[in-house]
Scaffold this motif. Structure first.
Motif, mmCIF file in Angstrom:
data_model
loop_
_atom_site.group_PDB
_atom_site.id
_atom_site.type_symbol
_atom_site.label_atom_id
_atom_site.label_comp_id
_atom_site.label_asym_id
_atom_site.label_seq_id
_atom_site.Cartn_x
_atom_site.Cartn_y
_atom_site.Cartn_z
ATOM 1 N N ARG A 127 8.812 11.316 -9.958
ATOM 2 C CA ARG A 127 7.682 11.708 -9.000
ATOM 3 C C ARG A 127 6.814 10.759 -8.305
ATOM 4 N N ALA A 128 6.600 9.611 -9.269
ATOM 5 C CA ALA A 128 5.904 8.675 -8.702
ATOM 6 C C ALA A 128 6.586 7.881 -7.519
ATOM 7 N N GLN A 129 7.803 7.740 -7.861
ATOM 8 C CA GLN A 129 8.642 7.040 -7.223
ATOM 9 C C GLN A 129 8.766 7.777 -5.636
ATOM 10 N N ALA A 130 8.989 9.165 -5.902
ATOM 11 C CA ALA A 130 9.087 9.920 -4.652
ATOM 12 C C ALA A 130 7.946 9.745 -3.693
ATOM 13 N N THR A 131 6.953 9.987 -4.322
ATOM 14 C CA THR A 131 5.709 9.606 -3.765
ATOM 15 C C THR A 131 5.569 8.574 -2.803
ATOM 16 N N LYS A 132 5.809 7.221 -3.773
ATOM 17 C CA LYS A 132 5.737 6.008 -3.327
ATOM 18 C C LYS A 132 6.943 5.986 -1.823
ATOM 19 N N TYR A 133 7.839 6.492 -1.902
ATOM 20 C CA TYR A 133 8.879 6.287 -0.951
ATOM 21 C C TYR A 133 8.817 7.313 0.395
ATOM 22 N N GLU A 134 8.144 8.459 -0.132
ATOM 23 C CA GLU A 134 7.851 9.427 1.006
ATOM 24 C C GLU A 134 6.569 8.275 1.863
ATOM 25 N N ALA A 135 5.674 7.978 1.408
ATOM 26 C CA ALA A 135 4.981 6.857 2.310
ATOM 27 C C ALA A 135 5.542 5.744 2.936
ATOM 28 N N SER A 136 6.615 5.231 2.427
ATOM 29 C CA SER A 136 7.364 4.254 3.180
ATOM 30 C C SER A 136 8.187 4.683 4.208
ATOM 31 N N ALA A 137 8.830 6.047 3.848
ATOM 32 C CA ALA A 137 9.738 6.701 4.852
ATOM 33 C C ALA A 137 8.718 6.894 6.178
ATOM 34 N N ARG A 138 7.447 7.217 5.810
ATOM 35 C CA ARG A 138 6.659 7.390 6.819
ATOM 36 C C ARG A 138 6.487 6.521 7.899
ATOM 37 N N ILE A 139 6.348 5.207 7.420
ATOM 38 C CA ILE A 139 6.054 4.072 7.952
ATOM 39 C C ILE A 139 7.064 3.576 8.994
ATOM 40 N N ALA A 140 8.231 3.930 8.285
ATOM 41 C CA ALA A 140 9.682 3.609 8.950
ATOM 42 C C ALA A 140 9.939 4.324 10.214
ATOM 43 N N VAL A 141 9.456 5.713 9.994
ATOM 44 C CA VAL A 141 9.570 6.492 11.087
ATOM 45 C C VAL A 141 8.826 6.120 12.294
ATOM 46 N N GLU A 142 7.388 5.755 11.775
ATOM 47 C CA GLU A 142 6.424 5.648 12.626
ATOM 48 C C GLU A 142 6.784 4.139 13.397
ATOM 49 N N LYS A 143 7.352 3.161 12.780
ATOM 50 C CA LYS A 143 7.824 2.112 13.410
ATOM 51 C C LYS A 143 9.317 2.157 14.233
ATOM 52 N N GLY A 144 9.982 3.296 14.230
ATOM 53 C CA GLY A 144 11.350 3.589 14.747
ATOM 54 C C GLY A 144 12.516 3.229 13.994
ATOM 55 N N ASN A 145 12.065 2.650 12.863
ATOM 56 C CA ASN A 145 13.365 2.398 11.835
ATOM 57 C C ASN A 145 13.948 3.323 11.422
ATOM 58 N N MET A 146 14.758 4.038 12.086
ATOM 59 C CA MET A 146 15.272 5.468 11.665
ATOM 60 C C MET A 146 16.371 5.275 10.515
ATOM 61 N N ASP A 147 17.110 4.050 10.627
ATOM 62 C CA ASP A 147 18.113 3.977 9.564
ATOM 63 C C ASP A 147 17.503 3.489 8.190
ATOM 64 N N LEU A 148 16.284 2.856 8.348
ATOM 65 C CA LEU A 148 15.538 2.671 7.133
ATOM 66 C C LEU A 148 15.100 3.800 6.681
ATOM 67 N N ALA A 149 14.640 4.650 7.621
ATOM 68 C CA ALA A 149 13.917 5.823 6.991
ATOM 69 C C ALA A 149 14.807 6.801 6.201
ATOM 70 N N ARG A 150 16.054 6.799 6.756
ATOM 71 C CA ARG A 150 17.076 7.807 6.411
ATOM 72 C C ARG A 150 17.495 7.180 4.867
#
Length: 249
Positions: A67-90
């Motif tokens: 759960r802690a990892q999922a929470t951390k990766y959710e924050a990272s995925a949002r940042i990747a989406v905000e930067k337009g790096n969709m491959d990394l976000a996926r």
């Protein structure tokens, strides 16, 4: 054939009776061993419960880590989406999905293990109470067994003592009878001797107040209350005193 069958049945019956007699004779020892076996089984159950608790805690820690990892990766995925790096976000989103699957798979296991712990803990506690109750009942049975053995011993001893006392009472009665006979013989011999010497007649005279030097209380009282008789000299003195009074007149 029927005879052999009955003999076989008789043998089994005898073996059963002999076995039952052995069990009855060693009932308390068997109970003690059964309690020890139950304690041993309880010890193993507590060890198994401790192992189950340890595995459940490890699994809980693992789920919390997911759960802690999922929470951390959710924050990272949002940042990747905000930067337009969709491959990394996926890629991050796939990792989150894998973690969520692990969480969904192992969380029910944790709950099942927790429920099992509660059931086992309840069962162990109930068994502990039953063993303790059985142990107390066995102690009471042991005390009763000791008391009954003592009572049986006393009763057996009392029967033997009663027989001994009965024999002693018979001996005492015979001794008293011999003593009574001996006493009567001595008394009779004394009476015969008194008759021979006349002592018995003298004793009868003494008791009747007859004989020299014998006087009764009535004799003494009569003597003390009898009027005194004046002696001759006293009579002459009285008469002379009277004559003197006459001449003077």
């Amino acid at each position: 054939m029927a005879i052999w069958s009955k003999l076989f049945t008789l043998g089994r019956a005898g073996a059963h009776e002999a076995g039952a007699a052995v069990v009855d004779a060693n009932a308390l020892r068997i109970l003690d061993q059964e309690i020890r076996d139950a304690d041993k089984a309880q010890g193993k159950a507590r060890d198994d419960l401790a192992g189950l608790v340890a595995r459940r805690r490890i699994l809980e820690t693992e789920v919390e880590s997911f759960r802690a990892q999922a929470t951390k990766y959710e924050a990272s995925a949002r940042i990747a989406v905000e930067k337009g790096n969709m491959d990394l976000a996926r890629q991050v989103a796939q990792r989150i999905a894998d973690l969520e699957q692990d969480i969904a798979l192992k969380s029910p296991q944790v709950e099942d293990m927790r429920a099992a712990e509660e059931q086992i803990h309840t069962a162990v506690a109930q068994t502990d109470r039953k063993i303790e109750q059985l142990r107390r009942e066995v102690e009471v049975v042991k005390v009763n067994e000791s008391v009954q053995k003592a009572q049986a011993s006393v009763a057996s001893g009392s029967m033997g003592a009663g027989n001994k006392l009965g024999s002693a009472a018979d001996s005492l009665a015979r001794i008293r009878e011999r003593q009574a006979i001996r006493g009567e013989r001595i008394k009779a011999a004394g009476e015969l001797e008194d008759r021979r010497t006349g002592a018995d007649l003298d004793e009868k005279l003494r008791l009747a107040g007859i004989g020299p030097g014998q006087s009764s209380a009535d004799d003494v009282l009569a003597r003390l209350t009898a009027p005194k008789t004046p002696q001759v000299g006293q009579t002459l003195q009285i008469e002379q005193r009277d004559d003197t009074k006459t001449s003077d007149s």
